[in-house]
Scaffold this motif. Sequence first.
Motif, mmCIF file in Angstrom:
data_model
loop_
_atom_site.group_PDB
_atom_site.id
_atom_site.type_symbol
_atom_site.label_atom_id
_atom_site.label_comp_id
_atom_site.label_asym_id
_atom_site.label_seq_id
_atom_site.Cartn_x
_atom_site.Cartn_y
_atom_site.Cartn_z
ATOM 1 N N GLN A 294 63.392 26.545 59.642
ATOM 2 C CA GLN A 294 62.935 27.727 58.907
ATOM 3 C C GLN A 294 61.778 28.393 59.642
ATOM 4 O O GLN A 294 61.737 29.622 59.795
ATOM 5 C CB GLN A 294 62.504 27.341 57.495
ATOM 6 N N THR A 299 67.102 30.465 59.586
ATOM 7 C CA THR A 299 67.242 30.222 58.155
ATOM 8 C C THR A 299 68.617 29.699 57.787
ATOM 9 O O THR A 299 68.757 28.816 56.954
ATOM 10 C CB THR A 299 66.950 31.510 57.367
ATOM 11 N N TYR A 476 56.896 29.975 59.120
ATOM 12 C CA TYR A 476 58.043 30.401 58.321
ATOM 13 C C TYR A 476 57.873 31.818 57.781
ATOM 14 O O TYR A 476 58.837 32.578 57.651
ATOM 15 C CB TYR A 476 58.273 29.420 57.161
#
Length: 518
Positions: A294, A299, A476
Amino acid sequence: MDALRERGSGTLAPADLARMTDFRLGDAAVSPSRRTVTGPGGTAAVEPRVMQVLVVLAEQPGVVVSRETLFERCWGGVYVGEDSLNRVIGSLRRLSIDVARGSFEIETITRTGYRLIGKVTQSARASSDRKSGHFTRRELAGGSLGVVALGAIGGWAAVNDLKEKRFEQLLRQADKGLAGDDQFFRPDLALRAAEEAVRIHPDSARAFGWLALSRSYFAQVAPPSRSAEAVNSAVEATQKALAIDPQEPNALLALFEVQGSALDWWSRDRLLRRIIALRPVNTMAIGELASLLQAAGLTRESWGWNERHVRTAPLSPVLLGRRAQKLWIFGRVAAADNVIEQLRVQFPASAWVWSVRFILYAFTDRPAAAREMLEADPKMIAGAAEKQMWQACLDALEQRSNGAIANARQACLAMPQNPGGLASGGAVMVLSALGDLDTAFEIANGYLLGRGKTVRRSETAYGPDVGDALHRIDTYWLFMPPCRAMRADRRFLPLCAGVGLVEYWRRRAIQPDYMRVD
């Protein structure tokens, strides 16, 4: 061969499975005669060879069974390639994950064989022997000398059995203390359990592996005055575990945790995948890999690993919170809302769940709802300065006026000098969403790379320098929807190169999701 047979080591043919009674393994019910395994994840039909190997391992749980013995017992000594056994072990590990939900595991003993880790409530071999009328020499022992000998052996076995049960119980406690989510994360309890397990078996790689991992997590929450001592003790336990077994998964994971951002992205990725290959039910390693992917802008790949983890911990607020974040990234805001609202009901005191709900409101055109959360529960924010920053940011996200944006910019520039919470990453997301890319990049470069006037300084359990370094791998937020404008800017790729992501993408021959056109 006769001596081996007396110890329950004769060839086990597929036809022998039909005469065996059922037994329980962890949370699963195993039926050799029907060749099925039933557990929390459902019922699976099992190939004869896979069931043969499972039965042989279940005869002596916790005892190492050599590869040669498995070939002799389950293939009748007929030569087959190593791949045949590897395929069977892989099938058993998938059963553990998909059907038994990780309540047993098959541990690889390097260059030796395998052992079954899990509670077997009835011996598969003993059940088959009694049903077919076969008894071992111990069962046929007679006379007063035999009774006395068996009594002594029985007493020793009972004591040893209690010791082994306590040992396994302690390792489960260590696992629970470290695998706990959010407010249930208790490295202190895990540490005490692992220390007692080492006292019981001072030559056990598993015990030292849990001790190493416990100490590595404890080091992350230790006060600054004890952080160096905690790190050194984690390294010591890691070295002892790996000296006994160089492939001990928890010791390798402890190595990963202690080294932190000292490892580049590629090395961290490779180490985590190696740990998972050794122990497919290592949920902590799976969680770390999902987080790494991530943070690297992958993702879709991270989603697969997170969902694999969810299958073993379906009520985890951390994992389900990450699911909500990913749904938002995929553009499925309503689905993300459904997940996070349910979590808010189930875990009202969770700071993590609160933060996911807050960010979703703030950046999906609902800043008023986020402001209401902030006023209702200000303790979820790190301090007064961060609260003031978010108040200014929410006003700007709602009003979009020049004055409100200028106030938000000033608040965000002041905030990175203070540690904690959603501050710096949140500030970058806000400014990117408001179109102030110059300030967004100024804060991002200061926060991640220590460049420019806006440099973040914070004290952590590891000390200021390591604390700053750890933030270089917690990126992230750069790949969240609010930073979409930044990702389209020519300055974004150099920022990613500065934290090592571009090299990681190159070595994996992969593009981050934002570059892909499907």
